[in-house]
Enzyme design. Structure first.
Site, PDB file in Angstrom:
ATOM      1  N   PRO A   1      37.195  43.695  38.670  1.00 24.80           N
ATOM      2  CA  PRO A   1      36.145  42.840  39.078  1.00 24.80           C
ATOM      3  C   PRO A   1      35.559  41.677  37.724  1.00 24.80           C
ATOM      4  CG  PRO A   1      35.624  45.264  37.426  1.00 24.80           C
ATOM      5  CD  PRO A   1      37.196  44.640  37.655  1.00 24.80           C
ATOM      6  N   MET A   2      35.430  40.995  38.472  1.00 25.51           N
ATOM      7  CA  MET A   2      34.889  39.707  37.977  1.00 25.51           C
ATOM      8  C   MET A   2      33.405  38.920  38.232  1.00 25.51           C
ATOM      9  SD  MET A   2      38.995  37.524  37.806  1.00 25.51           S
ATOM     10  CE  MET A   2      38.918  38.145  39.524  1.00 25.51           C
ATOM     11  N   ALA A   3      32.468  39.602  37.492  1.00 25.01           N
ATOM     12  CA  ALA A   3      31.092  39.382  37.554  1.00 25.01           C
ATOM     13  C   ALA A   3      31.089  36.936  38.186  1.00 25.01           C
ATOM     14  CB  ALA A   3      30.327  39.204  36.119  1.00 25.01           C
TER      15      ALA A   3
ATOM     16  N   GLN B   1      30.799  48.857  40.880  1.00 24.82           N
ATOM     17  CA  GLN B   1      31.235  49.154  38.990  1.00 24.82           C
ATOM     18  C   GLN B   1      29.380  49.095  38.238  1.00 24.82           C
ATOM     19  OE1 GLN B   1      32.578  45.836  35.708  1.00 24.82           O
ATOM     20  NE2 GLN B   1      33.773  47.631  35.812  1.00 24.82           N
TER      21      GLN B   1
ATOM     22  N   CYS C   1      33.474  44.460  29.037  1.00 35.92           N
ATOM     23  CA  CYS C   1      32.757  43.300  28.865  1.00 35.92           C
ATOM     24  C   CYS C   1      32.097  43.009  27.078  1.00 35.92           C
ATOM     25  CB  CYS C   1      31.505  43.560  29.788  1.00 35.92           C
ATOM     26  SG  CYS C   1      30.579  41.813  29.877  1.00 35.92           S
TER      27      CYS C   1
HETATM   28  C1  FMN Z   1      34.984  35.289  35.310  1.00 35.73           C
HETATM   29  C2  FMN Z   1      35.280  36.683  35.006  1.00 35.73           C
HETATM   30  C3  FMN Z   1      34.711  38.184  35.195  1.00 35.73           C
HETATM   31  C4  FMN Z   1      34.775  39.233  35.009  1.00 35.73           C
HETATM   32  N1  FMN Z   1      34.097  39.982  34.465  1.00 35.73           N
HETATM   33  C5  FMN Z   1      34.139  41.597  34.196  1.00 35.73           C
HETATM   34  C6  FMN Z   1      33.270  42.784  35.250  1.00 35.73           C
HETATM   35  O1  FMN Z   1      32.537  42.248  35.743  1.00 35.73           O
HETATM   36  N2  FMN Z   1      34.463  44.009  35.121  1.00 35.73           N
HETATM   37  C7  FMN Z   1      35.144  44.310  34.536  1.00 35.73           C
HETATM   38  O2  FMN Z   1      35.253  45.240  34.167  1.00 35.73           O
HETATM   39  N3  FMN Z   1      36.128  42.789  34.263  1.00 35.73           N
HETATM   40  C8  FMN Z   1      35.829  42.117  34.167  1.00 35.73           C
HETATM   41  N4  FMN Z   1      36.525  40.840  34.317  1.00 35.73           N
HETATM   42  C9  FMN Z   1      37.765  41.225  33.337  1.00 35.73           C
HETATM   43  C10 FMN Z   1      39.029  41.270  34.755  1.00 35.73           C
HETATM   44  O3  FMN Z   1      38.464  42.178  36.127  1.00 35.73           O
HETATM   45  C11 FMN Z   1      40.399  41.322  33.901  1.00 35.73           C
HETATM   46  O4  FMN Z   1      40.390  42.630  33.368  1.00 35.73           O
HETATM   47  C12 FMN Z   1      40.980  40.826  32.699  1.00 35.73           C
HETATM   48  O5  FMN Z   1      40.011  39.086  33.409  1.00 35.73           O
HETATM   49  C13 FMN Z   1      42.213  40.767  33.347  1.00 35.73           C
HETATM   50  O6  FMN Z   1      42.554  40.727  34.434  1.00 35.73           O
HETATM   51  P1  FMN Z   1      44.408  40.653  33.911  1.00 35.73           P
HETATM   52  O7  FMN Z   1      44.763  41.699  33.807  1.00 35.73           O
HETATM   53  O8  FMN Z   1      44.790  40.657  35.214  1.00 35.73           O
HETATM   54  O9  FMN Z   1      44.099  39.413  33.118  1.00 35.73           O
HETATM   55  C14 FMN Z   1      36.001  39.289  34.121  1.00 35.73           C
HETATM   56  C15 FMN Z   1      36.926  38.383  34.191  1.00 35.73           C
HETATM   57  C16 FMN Z   1      36.833  37.096  33.793  1.00 35.73           C
HETATM   58  C17 FMN Z   1      36.867  35.894  33.751  1.00 35.73           C
END
Ligand code: FMN
Length: 128
Positions: A16-18, A70, A99
């Site tokens: 998930p990425m907000a 989520q 977060c």
């Molecule tokens: C712009 C952005 C928004 C994110 N938003 C969320 C989110 O809403 N919820 C969440 O659990 N993680 C969020 N994350 C974390 C990502 O889901 C992920 O765990 C993190 O980027 C690490 O990923 P990787 O292990 O593939 O490098 C966000 C990351 C980024 C870069």
């Protein structure tokens, strides 16, 4: 892969990425083979108070099965109430505990939860 009673086609999940993984993005990732898609983090408080913009974040594309929503928050009763109310819309409910954004942690939500294992236990137990 099996999570509870939910089976996925593979173990490649879209994180998930907000602000990034909106319904269109997720639907495309699903087309390219994602085993599971997850909504952007959704405020439990926003859902509890029926905020329309917050609810829109849970919009799901027709190809998104299985689908996880989520939520973030720290009020265990509110989280449980919201989890129950959205249970029909999601195959899985994920609780954000990572977060680090100041506007989230200042309310004891997101990664702040990790400082309170007892509260995590309470939230997951009541929301289960
Ligand atoms: C712009 C952005 C928004 C994110 N938003 C969320 C989110 O809403 N919820 C969440 O659990 N993680 C969020 N994350 C974390 C990502 O889901 C992920 O765990 C993190 O980027 C690490 O990923 P990787 O292990 O593939 O490098 C966000 C990351 C980024 C870069």
């Amino acid at each position: 892969m099996k999570i509870g009673n939910v089976e996925t086609n593979n173990a490649v999940f879209l994180a998930p990425m907000a602000g990034i993984t909106d319904v269109t993005y997720r639907s495309i990732c699903k087309e390219f083979g994602a085993g599971l898609t997850v909504s952007e983090m959704v405020s439990a408080k926003g859902l509890f108070y029926h905020d329309e913009k917050t609810s829109q974040l849970m919009k799901k594309a027709p190809n998104e099965t299985p689908f996880a929503i989520q939520i973030f928050g720290s009020d265990s009763d509110m989280m449980a109430n919201v989890a129950e109310s959205i249970s029909e819309q999601a195959d899985l409910i994920d609780i954000n505990m990572g977060c680090p954004a100041p506007k989230v942690v200042k309310n004891e939500d997101g990664s702040r939860l990790m400082l309170h294992p007892d509260l995590i236990d309470e939230i997951t137990r009541k929301s289960g």
